[in-house]
Design a protein around this motif. Structure first.
Motif, short mmCIF file in Angstrom:
data_model
loop_
_atom_site.label_atom_id
_atom_site.label_comp_id
_atom_site.label_asym_id
_atom_site.label_seq_id
_atom_site.Cartn_x
_atom_site.Cartn_y
_atom_site.Cartn_z
N ALA A 154 22.10 -40.33 15.30
CA ALA A 154 23.13 -41.36 15.14
C ALA A 154 23.76 -41.26 13.76
O ALA A 154 23.13 -40.81 12.81
N VAL A 155 25.00 -41.69 13.69
CA VAL A 155 25.67 -41.73 12.40
C VAL A 155 25.31 -43.01 11.67
O VAL A 155 25.10 -43.03 10.47
N TYR A 156 25.19 -44.09 12.43
CA TYR A 156 24.91 -45.39 11.81
C TYR A 156 23.42 -45.53 11.49
O TYR A 156 22.57 -45.30 12.34
N LEU A 157 23.14 -45.96 10.28
CA LEU A 157 21.76 -46.24 9.88
C LEU A 157 21.16 -47.33 10.78
O LEU A 157 19.99 -47.28 11.14
N CYS A 158 21.99 -48.30 11.16
CA CYS A 158 21.49 -49.42 11.97
C CYS A 158 21.14 -48.97 13.39
O CYS A 158 20.41 -49.66 14.10
N HIS A 159 21.66 -47.82 13.82
CA HIS A 159 21.26 -47.29 15.13
C HIS A 159 19.92 -46.58 15.02
O HIS A 159 19.07 -46.71 15.89
N GLU A 160 19.75 -45.83 13.93
CA GLU A 160 18.49 -45.11 13.74
C GLU A 160 17.35 -46.06 13.41
O GLU A 160 16.22 -45.86 13.83
N PHE A 161 17.65 -47.09 12.63
CA PHE A 161 16.62 -48.02 12.18
C PHE A 161 17.07 -49.46 12.45
O PHE A 161 17.50 -50.17 11.54
N PRO A 162 16.96 -49.88 13.71
CA PRO A 162 17.49 -51.21 14.06
C PRO A 162 16.75 -52.37 13.38
O PRO A 162 17.27 -53.49 13.34
N ASP A 163 15.56 -52.10 12.84
CA ASP A 163 14.81 -53.19 12.19
C ASP A 163 14.93 -53.15 10.68
O ASP A 163 14.21 -53.86 9.98
N LEU A 164 15.82 -52.32 10.16
CA LEU A 164 16.00 -52.22 8.71
C LEU A 164 16.97 -53.30 8.23
O LEU A 164 18.17 -53.23 8.48
N TYR A 165 16.43 -54.30 7.55
CA TYR A 165 17.26 -55.43 7.11
C TYR A 165 17.44 -55.49 5.59
O TYR A 165 18.13 -56.35 5.08
N GLU A 166 16.76 -54.59 4.88
CA GLU A 166 16.84 -54.62 3.42
C GLU A 166 16.57 -53.22 2.88
O GLU A 166 15.61 -52.58 3.32
N VAL A 197 20.70 -57.46 5.06
CA VAL A 197 21.43 -57.81 6.29
C VAL A 197 20.98 -59.19 6.74
O VAL A 197 19.78 -59.48 6.74
N ASP A 198 21.93 -60.04 7.10
CA ASP A 198 21.62 -61.37 7.63
C ASP A 198 21.03 -61.21 9.05
O ASP A 198 21.77 -60.92 10.00
N ALA A 199 19.72 -61.38 9.14
CA ALA A 199 19.03 -61.11 10.41
C ALA A 199 19.44 -62.11 11.50
O ALA A 199 19.52 -61.75 12.68
N ASP A 200 19.70 -63.35 11.13
CA ASP A 200 20.10 -64.36 12.13
C ASP A 200 21.47 -64.03 12.72
O ASP A 200 21.70 -64.14 13.92
N HIS A 201 22.38 -63.64 11.84
CA HIS A 201 23.72 -63.24 12.28
C HIS A 201 23.62 -62.03 13.20
O HIS A 201 24.21 -62.01 14.29
N ARG A 202 22.86 -61.01 12.78
CA ARG A 202 22.67 -59.80 13.60
C ARG A 202 22.13 -60.18 14.97
O ARG A 202 22.58 -59.69 16.00
N SER A 203 21.14 -61.09 14.97
CA SER A 203 20.50 -61.49 16.22
C SER A 203 21.46 -62.21 17.16
O SER A 203 21.50 -61.93 18.36
N ARG A 204 22.25 -63.13 16.63
CA ARG A 204 23.22 -63.86 17.47
C ARG A 204 24.20 -62.90 18.12
O ARG A 204 24.48 -62.99 19.32
N VAL A 205 24.71 -61.97 17.33
CA VAL A 205 25.69 -61.01 17.86
C VAL A 205 25.02 -60.10 18.90
O VAL A 205 25.58 -59.83 19.96
#
Ligand SMILES: [Zn+2]
Length: 237
Positions: free
Chosen positions: A2-14, A85-93
């Motif tokens: 994946a190009v996006y870090l958030c795709h490779e590491f979906p639990d990376l919030y900091e 990363v705002d985990a609550d915001h990420r979760s809602r979306v």
């Protein structure tokens, strides 16, 4: 890959990062777990801790391939920073986005061939999808939230897999929505979100790892938008 870090590491919030470019109120980082949004999905939100303090990150803008993190204040940070990363915001979306896949699958299953003509996922737990549908009773569409909640109740795994883009183009229904455009991968593969037995389609957005992680889903309104388009508005309960 994946190009996006958030795709490779979906639990990376900091994570640590380095500012590689800055202007008053925005920075480009050497790496970021932020999802940039797109296709109607709002970007991640969060905070940037830098030498001068903590500033909210309120949005992401991609300009000529540079990913600018838009800051809540006109500061111009430099050097090493901490990205949160705002985990609550990420979760809602992610909840609404995953639910919208299920809704899309239900509409597609019930009215085969139906195309999505627009989609939007907001930060405030609301969203909408537009479908190219005519001659359908709006009450039928309004009742589809029961089916979405049924899938939430079944707690079905959601996986991301990568397929050959050439194959994807020939698989009926796989690339049918205009939701979040998947980012290109270096080897030309396409990211596919597979909700086991429910939905399978190309998407670059943020999703849950199991449908059971979603709060209850409610269709709040169905509107006619032009002769053919129906707009389904929804929210998390
Ligand atoms: Zn998606």
């Amino acid at each position: 890959m994946a190009v996006y870090l958030c795709h490779e590491f979906p639990d990376l919030y900091e994570h640590d990062a380095e500012v590689v470019a800055a202007q008053p109120g925005r920075v480009v980082l050497d790496r970021s777990a932020f999802h940039p949004g797109g296709g109607g999905q709002v970007s991640d939100a969060g905070w940037l801790e830098h030498g001068g303090g903590v500033v909210p990150i309120v949005g992401v803008e991609t300009v000529d391939g540079d990913v600018w993190h838009v800051l809540g204040e006109d500061v111009e940070p430099s050097g090493p920073v901490l990205v949160r990363v705002d985990a609550d915001h990420r979760s809602r979306v992610a909840q609404l986005h995953t639910d919208s896949h299920v809704l899309n699958a239900l509409v597609y299953g019930r009215f085969p061939g139906t195309l999505v003509t627009g989609a939007q996922i907001n930060a405030d737990s609301t969203g909408r999808m537009d479908f190219d549908l005519s001659a359908i009773d709006n009450d039928v569409l309004r009742g589809l939230d029961a089916g979405v909640n049924d899938v939430i109740g079944q707690a079905i795994d959601v996986r991301s897999v990568y397929v050959d883009a050439d194959d994807a183009g020939t698989t009926a229904g796989l690339v049918r929505s205009l939701s979040v455009a998947p980012p290109p991968t270096p080897d030309g593969r396409l990211r596919v979100i597979d909700i086991d037995g429910v939905d399978r389609q190309a998407c670059g957005g943020t999703h849950l790892s199991n449908t059971g992680q979603s709060r209850p889903f409610r269709i709040t309104k169905v509107e006619n938008k032009g002769k053919r388009n129906r707009r389904i508005r929804f929210a998390l309960d």
